[in-house]
Motif scaffolding. Structure first.
Motif, mmCIF file in Angstrom:
data_model
loop_
_atom_site.group_PDB
_atom_site.id
_atom_site.type_symbol
_atom_site.label_atom_id
_atom_site.label_comp_id
_atom_site.label_asym_id
_atom_site.label_seq_id
_atom_site.Cartn_x
_atom_site.Cartn_y
_atom_site.Cartn_z
ATOM 1 N N SER A 168 0.810 -1.228 0.000
ATOM 2 C CA SER A 168 0.000 0.000 0.000
ATOM 3 C C SER A 168 0.838 1.271 0.000
ATOM 4 O O SER A 168 0.294 2.376 -0.100
ATOM 5 N N HIS A 169 2.169 1.131 0.112
ATOM 6 C CA HIS A 169 3.033 2.309 0.160
ATOM 7 C C HIS A 169 4.268 2.086 -0.706
ATOM 8 O O HIS A 169 4.788 0.978 -0.788
ATOM 9 N N ARG A 170 4.724 3.155 -1.314
ATOM 10 C CA ARG A 170 5.967 3.072 -2.087
ATOM 11 C C ARG A 170 7.162 3.037 -1.140
ATOM 12 O O ARG A 170 7.057 3.421 0.041
ATOM 13 N N THR A 171 8.288 2.592 -1.635
ATOM 14 C CA THR A 171 9.507 2.564 -0.846
ATOM 15 C C THR A 171 10.025 3.988 -0.638
ATOM 16 O O THR A 171 10.093 4.765 -1.588
ATOM 17 N N SER A 172 10.366 4.321 0.603
ATOM 18 C CA SER A 172 10.951 5.629 0.873
ATOM 19 C C SER A 172 12.266 5.771 0.120
ATOM 20 O O SER A 172 12.962 4.782 -0.133
ATOM 21 N N CYS A 173 12.615 6.995 -0.220
ATOM 22 C CA CYS A 173 13.820 7.199 -1.019
ATOM 23 C C CYS A 173 14.501 8.506 -0.612
ATOM 24 O O CYS A 173 13.840 9.531 -0.439
ATOM 25 N N THR A 174 15.807 8.446 -0.446
ATOM 26 C CA THR A 174 16.596 9.635 -0.144
ATOM 27 C C THR A 174 17.679 9.803 -1.194
ATOM 28 O O THR A 174 18.414 8.857 -1.489
ATOM 29 N N HIS A 228 14.255 13.898 0.306
ATOM 30 C CA HIS A 228 13.672 12.675 0.861
ATOM 31 C C HIS A 228 12.191 12.567 0.495
ATOM 32 O O HIS A 228 11.430 13.511 0.693
ATOM 33 N N ALA A 229 11.824 11.405 -0.052
ATOM 34 C CA ALA A 229 10.428 11.116 -0.369
ATOM 35 C C ALA A 229 9.893 10.125 0.667
ATOM 36 O O ALA A 229 10.413 9.014 0.805
ATOM 37 N N LEU A 230 8.877 10.550 1.413
ATOM 38 C CA LEU A 230 8.287 9.664 2.415
ATOM 39 C C LEU A 230 7.619 8.469 1.752
ATOM 40 O O LEU A 230 7.189 8.540 0.601
ATOM 41 N N GLY A 231 7.534 7.391 2.494
ATOM 42 C CA GLY A 231 6.918 6.187 1.945
ATOM 43 C C GLY A 231 6.698 5.141 3.015
ATOM 44 O O GLY A 231 6.248 5.451 4.123
ATOM 45 N N ALA A 232 7.060 3.889 2.707
ATOM 46 C CA ALA A 232 6.766 2.764 3.592
ATOM 47 C C ALA A 232 7.406 2.907 4.968
ATOM 48 O O ALA A 232 6.827 2.486 5.972
ATOM 49 N N SER A 233 8.591 3.514 5.034
ATOM 50 C CA SER A 233 9.285 3.635 6.324
ATOM 51 C C SER A 233 8.450 4.373 7.360
ATOM 52 O O SER A 233 8.557 4.112 8.562
ATOM 53 N N ASP A 234 7.616 5.284 6.894
ATOM 54 C CA ASP A 234 6.778 6.060 7.803
ATOM 55 C C ASP A 234 5.667 5.207 8.408
ATOM 56 O O ASP A 234 4.985 5.636 9.334
ATOM 57 N N HIS A 235 5.491 3.991 7.888
ATOM 58 C CA HIS A 235 4.405 3.114 8.345
ATOM 59 C C HIS A 235 4.933 1.794 8.915
ATOM 60 O O HIS A 235 4.195 0.823 9.020
ATOM 61 N N LEU A 236 6.216 1.803 9.290
ATOM 62 C CA LEU A 236 6.808 0.634 9.940
ATOM 63 C C LEU A 236 6.112 0.391 11.277
ATOM 64 O O LEU A 236 5.944 1.310 12.074
ATOM 65 N N GLU A 237 5.693 -0.841 11.514
ATOM 66 C CA GLU A 237 5.039 -1.201 12.766
ATOM 67 C C GLU A 237 5.865 -2.283 13.459
ATOM 68 O O GLU A 237 5.912 -3.420 13.008
ATOM 69 N N LEU A 238 6.532 -1.891 14.526
ATOM 70 C CA LEU A 238 7.391 -2.800 15.268
ATOM 71 C C LEU A 238 6.644 -3.379 16.463
ATOM 72 O O LEU A 238 6.277 -2.646 17.368
ATOM 73 N N SER A 239 6.429 -4.667 16.449
ATOM 74 C CA SER A 239 5.783 -5.305 17.592
ATOM 75 C C SER A 239 6.828 -5.620 18.664
ATOM 76 O O SER A 239 8.036 -5.590 18.414
ATOM 77 N N LYS A 240 6.363 -5.921 19.841
ATOM 78 C CA LYS A 240 7.269 -6.324 20.920
ATOM 79 C C LYS A 240 8.043 -7.570 20.513
ATOM 80 O O LYS A 240 9.235 -7.703 20.802
ATOM 81 N N ALA A 241 7.383 -8.488 19.813
ATOM 82 C CA ALA A 241 8.045 -9.721 19.379
ATOM 83 C C ALA A 241 9.167 -9.420 18.389
ATOM 84 O O ALA A 241 10.228 -10.063 18.423
ATOM 85 N N ASP A 242 8.941 -8.443 17.506
ATOM 86 C CA ASP A 242 9.984 -8.056 16.541
ATOM 87 C C ASP A 242 11.247 -7.616 17.270
ATOM 88 O O ASP A 242 12.358 -8.084 16.979
#
Length: 202
Positions: free
Chosen positions: A37-43, A57-71
């Motif tokens: 659903s998101h393009r890859t961020s690019c710098t 910098h073009a915002l993208g998938a990095s802005d939607h990273l979801e880190l769980s406790k398990a991760d």
């Protein structure tokens, strides 16, 4: 060397390229989230003859990273084996571009996980602490509030001279770098100054 990557990429050609390059370099991509659903961020870093490095910098998938406790627990458990000498090597966690996590749910930000990890290190004195480093990509207007807490948990902070001067409102690597030391960086601030090299402030 065992290197793992936690991050988010799109399923576009840039994302495919990044994953292929990492795999070729034997970097584990198990922690990469692939978001269709998101393009890859690019710098794009424009390195000028005088050493300046302005970024686009073009915002993208990095802005939607979801880190769980398990991760995070999986990464920390592996790093503890290095920190405690079970595996040969050093346990270093590098955090890059966390200021771009504005689209991430509050309970899954790097800041929250890092706060928990440092507390666990404090509570368990038999556990060797990991080395945590941090740099920036695109500081925004709210970056100071984020840094005031994050830098207390950083062993090394590595801003560019432009970032250091812009955030601190002080000129030169010595004054601007000392500003971040006073915010609580544990070991050193390393100010990257283009053709003038880097300034190490312990």
């Amino acid at each position: 060397m065992n290197v793992q990557m936690l991050g988010a990429i799109g399923t576009d050609p840039k994302g495919v390229f990044i994953e292929q390059i990492m795999s070729h370099a034997n970097i584990s991509t198990n922690g990469l989230q692939r978001l269709s659903s998101h393009r890859t961020s690019c710098t794009v870093i424009n390195v000028r003859p005088n050493g300046d490095r302005p970024c686009l910098h073009a915002l993208g998938a990095s802005d939607h990273l979801e880190l769980s406790k398990a991760d995070m627990d999986g990464i920390v458990e592996d790093m503890n084996e290095y920190a405690n000498g079970i595996k040969e090597g050093m346990a270093v966690l590098h955090i890059g571009g966390t200021e771009l996590q504005q689209g991430c749910p509050q309970e899954q930000t790097v800041l929250l996980h890092l706060r928990r990890i440092r507390q666990e290190e404090h509570d368990n004195t038999s556990r060797s602490p990991m080395i945590v480093t941090m740099d920036l990509i695109a500081p925004h207007s709210g970056i100071f509030d984020l840094l005031t807490e994050m830098l207390l948990m950083m062993d090394y902070f590595m801003p560019s001279i432009e970032e250091a001067e812009g955030i601190s409102n002080l000129s030169g690597p010595q004054l601007s770098g000392s500003f971040f030391l006073n915010l609580g960086v544990r070991n050193a601030v390393i100010v990257k100054s283009g053709s003038f090299g880097s300034h190490y402030l312990p």
